[in-house]
Scaffold this motif. Structure first.
Motif, short mmCIF file in Angstrom:
data_model
loop_
_atom_site.label_atom_id
_atom_site.label_comp_id
_atom_site.label_asym_id
_atom_site.label_seq_id
_atom_site.Cartn_x
_atom_site.Cartn_y
_atom_site.Cartn_z
N PHE A 95 2.83 0.32 6.51
CA PHE A 95 1.39 0.53 6.65
C PHE A 95 0.91 0.24 8.07
O PHE A 95 -0.01 0.88 8.56
CB PHE A 95 0.61 -0.29 5.62
N LYS A 103 -6.21 0.67 3.23
CA LYS A 103 -4.77 0.60 3.03
C LYS A 103 -4.40 -0.11 1.74
O LYS A 103 -3.34 0.15 1.18
CB LYS A 103 -4.05 0.01 4.24
N GLY A 110 3.46 1.93 -3.95
CA GLY A 110 3.93 0.55 -3.94
C GLY A 110 5.26 0.33 -3.23
O GLY A 110 5.59 -0.79 -2.88
N LYS A 157 -1.70 1.11 -0.87
CA LYS A 157 -0.65 0.25 -1.43
C LYS A 157 -0.59 0.37 -2.94
O LYS A 157 0.49 0.33 -3.53
CB LYS A 157 -0.90 -1.22 -1.05
N GLU A 158 -1.77 0.51 -3.58
CA GLU A 158 -1.80 0.70 -5.03
C GLU A 158 -1.13 2.01 -5.41
O GLU A 158 -0.44 2.09 -6.42
CB GLU A 158 -3.25 0.72 -5.53
N THR A 174 6.09 -0.61 2.55
CA THR A 174 6.00 -2.01 2.96
C THR A 174 4.78 -2.24 3.87
O THR A 174 4.19 -1.29 4.37
CB THR A 174 7.26 -2.43 3.73
N ASP A 175 4.47 -3.51 4.09
CA ASP A 175 3.40 -3.84 5.03
C ASP A 175 3.72 -3.28 6.42
O ASP A 175 2.82 -2.80 7.11
CB ASP A 175 3.18 -5.35 5.11
#
Length: 79
Positions: free
Chosen positions: A29, A14, A22, A18-19, A25-26
């Motif tokens: 994910f 993950k 962007g 995220k990269e 959000t957490d």
């Protein structure tokens, strides 16, 4: 790359997602939890793109997955 491998190792990969995306959000994910359709849906939502564009991005990212995404940081595969 096999999506089952990505889903099964979601905690490891993950960060790569995220990269790539962007704006997610957490919490996004956590909801995605390695599910391909959830990832595409969140990309649609956060980036305002059509479903087929989101699917295309996920497919491209899936193809870019490398074995070192699934290591413990020392180059050793996780089990």
């Amino acid at each position: 790359m096999n999506w089952d491998r990505i889903e099964g190792n979601w905690k490891q990969v993950k960060g790569k997602a995220k990269e790539q995306w962007g704006k997610l959000t957490d919490d996004d994910f956590d909801v995605i939890a390695g599910k391909r359709d959830q990832l595409a849906g969140k990309i649609q939502e956060r980036y305002g793109v059509a479903k087929d564009e989101a699917e295309k991005q996920v497919s491209s990212w899936e193809r870019s997955a490398k074995d070192d995404w699934f290591t413990d940081g020392g180059g050793h595969p996780r089990h």
